[in-house]
Design an enzyme around this catalytic site. Structure first.
Site, PDB file in Angstrom:
ATOM      1  N   GLU A 134       0.852  -1.192   0.000  1.00 15.94           N
ATOM      2  CA  GLU A 134       0.000   0.000   0.000  1.00 15.94           C
ATOM      3  C   GLU A 134       0.886   1.239   0.000  1.00 15.94           C
ATOM      4  O   GLU A 134       1.799   1.374   0.824  1.00 15.94           O
ATOM      5  CB  GLU A 134      -0.911  -0.013   1.243  1.00 15.94           C
ATOM      6  CG  GLU A 134      -1.855   1.171   1.270  1.00 15.94           C
ATOM      7  CD  GLU A 134      -3.162   0.892   2.018  1.00 15.94           C
ATOM      8  OE1 GLU A 134      -3.443  -0.262   2.359  1.00 15.94           O
ATOM      9  OE2 GLU A 134      -3.906   1.867   2.246  1.00 15.94           O
ATOM     10  N   ARG A 135       0.634   2.124  -0.948  1.00 21.17           N
ATOM     11  CA  ARG A 135       1.445   3.343  -1.111  1.00 21.17           C
ATOM     12  C   ARG A 135       2.921   3.003  -1.324  1.00 21.17           C
ATOM     13  O   ARG A 135       3.804   3.742  -0.892  1.00 21.17           O
ATOM     14  CB  ARG A 135       1.294   4.302   0.068  1.00 21.17           C
ATOM     15  CG  ARG A 135      -0.138   4.548   0.494  1.00 21.17           C
ATOM     16  CD  ARG A 135      -0.986   5.094  -0.610  1.00 21.17           C
ATOM     17  NE  ARG A 135      -2.383   5.258  -0.182  1.00 21.17           N
ATOM     18  CZ  ARG A 135      -3.348   5.614  -1.016  1.00 21.17           C
ATOM     19  NH1 ARG A 135      -3.117   5.813  -2.299  1.00 21.17           N
ATOM     20  NH2 ARG A 135      -4.581   5.764  -0.583  1.00 21.17           N
ATOM     21  N   ASN A 177      -3.364  -1.879   7.655  1.00 20.17           N
ATOM     22  CA  ASN A 177      -4.646  -2.442   7.210  1.00 20.17           C
ATOM     23  C   ASN A 177      -4.415  -3.956   7.179  1.00 20.17           C
ATOM     24  O   ASN A 177      -4.110  -4.535   6.151  1.00 20.17           O
ATOM     25  CB  ASN A 177      -5.028  -1.916   5.825  1.00 20.17           C
ATOM     26  CG  ASN A 177      -5.371  -0.440   5.872  1.00 20.17           C
ATOM     27  OD1 ASN A 177      -5.874   0.070   6.863  1.00 20.17           O
ATOM     28  ND2 ASN A 177      -5.087   0.274   4.786  1.00 20.17           N
ATOM     29  N   LYS A 254      -4.190  -0.426  13.926  1.00 24.39           N
ATOM     30  CA  LYS A 254      -5.020   0.628  13.344  1.00 24.39           C
ATOM     31  C   LYS A 254      -6.457   0.207  13.628  1.00 24.39           C
ATOM     32  O   LYS A 254      -6.949  -0.764  13.056  1.00 24.39           O
ATOM     33  CB  LYS A 254      -4.756   0.722  11.840  1.00 24.39           C
ATOM     34  CG  LYS A 254      -5.696   1.640  11.080  1.00 24.39           C
ATOM     35  CD  LYS A 254      -5.274   1.758   9.603  1.00 24.39           C
ATOM     36  CE  LYS A 254      -6.231   2.613   8.795  1.00 24.39           C
ATOM     37  NZ  LYS A 254      -5.789   2.764   7.388  1.00 24.39           N
ATOM     38  N   GLU A 258     -10.718   4.296   8.953  1.00 22.57           N
ATOM     39  CA  GLU A 258     -10.828   3.936   7.537  1.00 22.57           C
ATOM     40  C   GLU A 258     -11.357   2.509   7.357  1.00 22.57           C
ATOM     41  O   GLU A 258     -10.825   1.725   6.579  1.00 22.57           O
ATOM     42  CB  GLU A 258      -9.483   4.116   6.833  1.00 22.57           C
ATOM     43  CG  GLU A 258      -9.016   5.569   6.853  1.00 22.57           C
ATOM     44  CD  GLU A 258      -7.761   5.833   6.032  1.00 22.57           C
ATOM     45  OE1 GLU A 258      -6.934   4.921   5.881  1.00 22.57           O
ATOM     46  OE2 GLU A 258      -7.616   6.977   5.545  1.00 22.57           O
ATOM     47  N   ARG A 302     -11.629  17.431  10.001  1.00 23.14           N
ATOM     48  CA  ARG A 302     -10.829  16.210  10.164  1.00 23.14           C
ATOM     49  C   ARG A 302      -9.584  16.463  11.022  1.00 23.14           C
ATOM     50  O   ARG A 302      -9.128  15.579  11.746  1.00 23.14           O
ATOM     51  CB  ARG A 302     -10.432  15.702   8.771  1.00 23.14           C
ATOM     52  CG  ARG A 302      -9.488  14.539   8.812  1.00 23.14           C
ATOM     53  CD  ARG A 302      -9.327  13.924   7.437  1.00 23.14           C
ATOM     54  NE  ARG A 302      -8.188  13.020   7.416  1.00 23.14           N
ATOM     55  CZ  ARG A 302      -7.741  12.396   6.341  1.00 23.14           C
ATOM     56  NH1 ARG A 302      -8.347  12.575   5.181  1.00 23.14           N
ATOM     57  NH2 ARG A 302      -6.700  11.593   6.392  1.00 23.14           N
ATOM     58  N   LYS A 326       0.586  10.382  13.814  1.00 23.34           N
ATOM     59  CA  LYS A 326       1.192  10.952  12.596  1.00 23.34           C
ATOM     60  C   LYS A 326       1.710  12.352  12.877  1.00 23.34           C
ATOM     61  O   LYS A 326       1.151  13.082  13.700  1.00 23.34           O
ATOM     62  CB  LYS A 326       0.169  10.996  11.460  1.00 23.34           C
ATOM     63  CG  LYS A 326      -0.163   9.614  10.915  1.00 23.34           C
ATOM     64  CD  LYS A 326      -0.986   9.696   9.629  1.00 23.34           C
ATOM     65  CE  LYS A 326      -1.324   8.286   9.144  1.00 23.34           C
ATOM     66  NZ  LYS A 326      -2.036   8.262   7.854  1.00 23.34           N
ATOM     67  N   ASP A 331      -2.799  14.153   7.354  1.00 21.95           N
ATOM     68  CA  ASP A 331      -2.301  12.903   6.781  1.00 21.95           C
ATOM     69  C   ASP A 331      -1.058  13.091   5.920  1.00 21.95           C
ATOM     70  O   ASP A 331      -1.165  13.051   4.679  1.00 21.95           O
ATOM     71  CB  ASP A 331      -3.413  12.245   5.938  1.00 21.95           C
ATOM     72  CG  ASP A 331      -3.080  10.823   5.546  1.00 21.95           C
ATOM     73  OD1 ASP A 331      -2.076  10.301   6.045  1.00 21.95           O
ATOM     74  OD2 ASP A 331      -3.833  10.230   4.745  1.00 21.95           O
ATOM     75  N   GLU A 353       4.858   9.181  13.994  1.00 17.85           N
ATOM     76  CA  GLU A 353       4.889   8.348  12.787  1.00 17.85           C
ATOM     77  C   GLU A 353       5.101   9.271  11.601  1.00 17.85           C
ATOM     78  O   GLU A 353       4.277  10.152  11.329  1.00 17.85           O
ATOM     79  CB  GLU A 353       3.568   7.579  12.630  1.00 17.85           C
ATOM     80  CG  GLU A 353       3.503   6.756  11.351  1.00 17.85           C
ATOM     81  CD  GLU A 353       2.175   6.003  11.183  1.00 17.85           C
ATOM     82  OE1 GLU A 353       1.674   5.431  12.166  1.00 17.85           O
ATOM     83  OE2 GLU A 353       1.639   5.999  10.058  1.00 17.85           O
ATOM     84  N   GLU A 359       3.830   9.213  -0.462  1.00 18.15           N
ATOM     85  CA  GLU A 359       2.450   9.147  -0.940  1.00 18.15           C
ATOM     86  C   GLU A 359       1.976  10.500  -1.453  1.00 18.15           C
ATOM     87  O   GLU A 359       1.314  10.574  -2.492  1.00 18.15           O
ATOM     88  CB  GLU A 359       1.529   8.664   0.192  1.00 18.15           C
ATOM     89  CG  GLU A 359       0.050   8.704  -0.175  1.00 18.15           C
ATOM     90  CD  GLU A 359      -0.866   8.207   0.938  1.00 18.15           C
ATOM     91  OE1 GLU A 359      -0.364   7.748   1.979  1.00 18.15           O
ATOM     92  OE2 GLU A 359      -2.096   8.262   0.744  1.00 18.15           O
TER      93      GLU A 359
HETATM   94  C1  GCV Z   1      -2.498   2.277   5.404  1.00 21.38           C
HETATM   95  C2  GCV Z   1      -3.682   7.288   4.399  1.00 21.38           C
HETATM   96  C3  GCV Z   1      -3.306   6.417   3.245  1.00 21.38           C
HETATM   97  C4  GCV Z   1      -3.750   4.984   3.460  1.00 21.38           C
HETATM   98  C5  GCV Z   1      -3.176   4.489   4.783  1.00 21.38           C
HETATM   99  C6  GCV Z   1      -3.665   5.404   5.890  1.00 21.38           C
HETATM  100  C7  GCV Z   1      -3.103   5.027   7.247  1.00 21.38           C
HETATM  101  O1  GCV Z   1      -5.063   7.487   4.430  1.00 21.38           O
HETATM  102  O2  GCV Z   1      -3.843   6.939   2.057  1.00 21.38           O
HETATM  103  O3  GCV Z   1      -3.287   4.215   2.390  1.00 21.38           O
HETATM  104  O4  GCV Z   1      -3.534   3.160   5.037  1.00 21.38           O
HETATM  105  O5  GCV Z   1      -3.256   6.724   5.615  1.00 21.38           O
HETATM  106  O6  GCV Z   1      -2.110   5.632   7.632  1.00 21.38           O
HETATM  107  O7  GCV Z   1      -3.639   4.155   7.895  1.00 21.38           O
END
Ligand code: GCV
Length: 666
Positions: A134-135, A177, A254, A258, A302, A326, A331, A353, A359
């Site tokens: 992912e990313r 995820n 997590k 999402e 947000r 984060k 984000d 983080e 990304e």
């Molecule tokens: C792993 C952002 C990214 C998602 C990522 C999420 C996260 O939204 O676009 O790909 O998912 O952050 O940090 O959980």
């Protein structure tokens, strides 16, 4: 063919090959260690041929509170002495010596004492069990799950070596995820195989876990954290993991974010969920890193949500829980203010983080050296306990005394030959590790040592290329989202611009939610008369951010909605400033091409051409960003472009039709 011509061709080919470099060696010299070696033997192998070194390992080898990872480098009786309390400390000392040898030489009388600022220095891989990342923009996942545990790719040890060389001591193998399958016995045996390869390099493995695993994997009818059966399931799972991997680090979670499951599905809090997992790991010394990245579509802002969700839980977490936050409140944007949770939760250990994978900063297509972004956050003053309460101090244990302290970066590593897609993206892996070790290092100093170790020790190369690196993140901010704009990316892939994007499935996934441009002006009003997010910061920051005349201009539209003709400090209107910043970003990207061409004879052909091609694309895409954003915003401002700005070369309608080839970007 004529024999003389053939010979000449072969010679030319040999010369070309000698000058080819695919970047797979990263910043490291040739590897002299072998599979199966212990930590101290690796340390010896790493310094072989560099200096006459003696290692002294003893509990009290270092004065003060250097911890197990600290080391000293001195000289005695003509020999270099590396002293450390543990073999891993000695290994870090060996890499320090290696770095010196490659970047200017070992001092005659070294007097070096080092210990890391953070106890846990982690990479987070967002790697899925099917090999996708992912990313991820550097090919497929390094982890060959199908072949493990029987076959061990040689890259596993190279990966461990590269990480140890910059002080990283932990890796979270899988995506936050998380799929529950990761915890199946067959996958755990694969995890064990990786842990065995990494251990001699001082690297522990961790796993991201899916909160619903008791239901999805264990067949239970609930994953409620207050259910005894659920707690017992996790405790048994932890026992199983530690039987295989006795030094397993712990879990990352997590939850309720999402679409991921979490304790709130059962009416429980994040603290309930985190503590239940923490209790399963505690008997083994493991930790839980519980992510604070939560937001729901119903909130008015947000940027406020992680704070609102977690601030009331301060002091309610068990001792082996760390809240993973984060760097910014939204984000991983090209620029954000620091997340106001830092400094605000005195009774809970927090870790930053960062996202190393780009990304939102041009993927591995664009050059964006991230040390300036990382240090900007770490050195931000939260004012939690008055001046000097930086994000670094609030997280490294010095301000609130929490232990262990930790920091994480979302990895940018994949199967590409050069590991990171763009050769210069290696510098982001490198600088994350170096800053996790010592957040007082400068972006300049880190770029210098990375360039010298990776490319060339020639000042004629290092100086111009370093300047390019140091200005690259700001250039990206300028041509993508200057003056505090954020999250105006195209749907899904987050590479190109789509400021007109408004039909998202959730309002907070659209661009218009963030820039709020209209005929009256542009920007997100987060002041005390807007969403109130400025109130999350300590004084005097809340007052500074609240007042557009005091707010740093690079965060202006993050905190304020202002009319297009609002005057900035330079006397020009907001509109003109916006245009000129986009223009400056485009010009900077073009300049990078010239800088790189000017060092052509100092770089091997292979990497030169690769980077040259990427920089061409970066300059082209910077124009795309500028034109898309300014032509679109102009439909709201109705104002003309200022004299100092080049005129757009694209039409807005043409840009609105662009659909990126996502395969290329994911
Ligand atoms: C792993 C952002 C990214 C998602 C990522 C999420 C996260 O939204 O676009 O790909 O998912 O952050 O940090 O959980």
């Amino acid at each position: 063919m004529n024999r003389r011509i053939t010979a000449a061709l072969l010679l030319a080919l040999a010369a070309l090959c000698a000058r080819a470099d695919d970047g797979s060696g990263l910043w490291l010299p040739a590897d002299r260690a072998r599979d199966g070696m212990g930590t101290l033997d690796i340390a010896r192998a790493e310094v072989e041929g560099i200096a006459d070194v003696v290692f002294r390992i003893a509990a009290g080898a270092l004065p003060g509170n250097a911890g197990p990872d600290g080391y000293a480098i001195t000289r005695q009786d003509g020999r270099i002495v590396i002293s450390a309390a543990s073999p891993v400390g000695a290994l870090y000392g060996a890499y320090h010596l290696q770095r010196l040898a490659r970047t200017g030489g070992i001092p005659v009388e070294p007097d070096i004492r080092e210990s890391p600022r953070y106890d846990l220095r982690l990479l987070n891989h967002w790697d899925n069990l099917d090999g996708t990342v992912e990313r991820g923009y550097a090919g497929h996942s390094l982890w060959q799950w199908d072949e493990l545990p029987g076959t061990l790719s040689p890259r596993y040890r190279m990966y461990a070596r590269a990480n140890a060389s910059i002080g990283i001591n932990g890796t979270v193998l899988n995506n936050v995820n998380a799929t529950p399958q990761t915890l199946r016995p067959d996958y755990l045996s694969k995890v064990k195989a990786l842990a065995d390869v990494f251990r001699p390099y001082g690297i522990k493995v961790y796993l991201s876990v899916n909160f619903s695993s008791p239901v999805l994997l264990g067949g239970l009818d609930t994953s409620d954290p207050l259910d005894d059966g659920v707690a017992a399931w996790w405790a048994a799972k932890a026992d199983e993991i530690y039987r295989l991997v006795p030094d397993f680090g712990g879990f990352v979670v997590k939850a309720n974010s999402e679409g991921q499951p979490g304790p709130q599905d059962y009416g429980r809090t994040h603290a309930d969920g985190a503590n239940m997992l923490a209790r399963a790991l505690a008997p083994h010394g493991g930790i839980v890193m519980w992510r604070a990245f939560v937001y729901d579509p119903d909130s008015d802002d947000r940027a406020k949500q992680a704070y609102d969700e977690f601030i009331g839980l301060d002091g309610l977490f068990d001792g082996n829980v760390i809240l993973q936050v984060k760097n910014g409140p939204v984000d991983f944007q090209p620029r954000e203010p620091f997340n106001p949770l830092f400094g605000a939760m005195e009774r809970t250990p927090l870790m930053v983080e960062f996202q190393i994978t780009q990304e939102y900063l041009g993927h591995s297509e664009q050059l964006a050296y991230l040390a300036p972004l990382f240090t900007e956050c770490l050195r931000s003053d939260t004012y939690a306990r008055g001046r000097g309460s930086t994000v670094a101090a609030a997280t490294d244990g010095t301000l609130f005394g929490h232990s262990p302290s930790a920091i994480a970066g979302v990895a940018n590593i994949g199967l590409d030959d050069n590991w990171t897609g763009h050769h210069f993206a290696q510098a982001n892996w490198y600088c994350f590790g170096r800053l996790a070790w010592d957040h007082t290092l400068t972006s300049d100093g880190i770029a210098d040592e990375w360039l010298r170790a990776t490319f060339s020790d020639d000042d004629g190369f290092v100086e111009p290329v370093k300047r390019m690196m140091l200005s690259s993140r700001e250039a990206v901010v300028d041509y993508m989202m200057p003056l505090g704009l954020h999250h105006i990316f195209a749907e899904g892939h987050h590479y190109g611009p789509e400021p007109w994007y408004e039909r998202a499935v959730r309002p907070d996934w659209s661009s218009v939610y963030y820039h709020r441009a209209g005929s009256a002006g542009i920007g997100f009003d987060r002041t005390s008369s807007g969403s109130g997010a400025t109130g999350h910061y300590f004084s005097p920051l809340r007052e500074i951010y609240d007042d557009p005349s005091l707010c740093p201009e690079n965060l202006l539209l993050w905190f304020h909605h202002l009319p297009w003709d609002y005057r900035l400090a330079n006397g020009l209107t907001l509109w003109d400033n916006l245009c000129l910043r986009y223009q400056a970003g485009v010009e900077a990207a073009r300049e990078f091409q010239k800088v790189w061409d000017s060092v052509e004879d100092k770089v091997d052909r292979q990497r030169f051409l690769h980077v040259q091609e990427r920089l061409r694309r970066q300059a082209r895409d910077a124009v795309w960003w500028r034109d898309a954003c300014l032509l679109y915003f102009q439909t709201h401002s109705g104002m003309p472009f200022p004299p100092g700005m080049e005129r757009p070369v694209y039409d807005l309608d043409e840009l609105k039709r662009i659909r990126l080839d996502l395969k290329h970007h994911n």
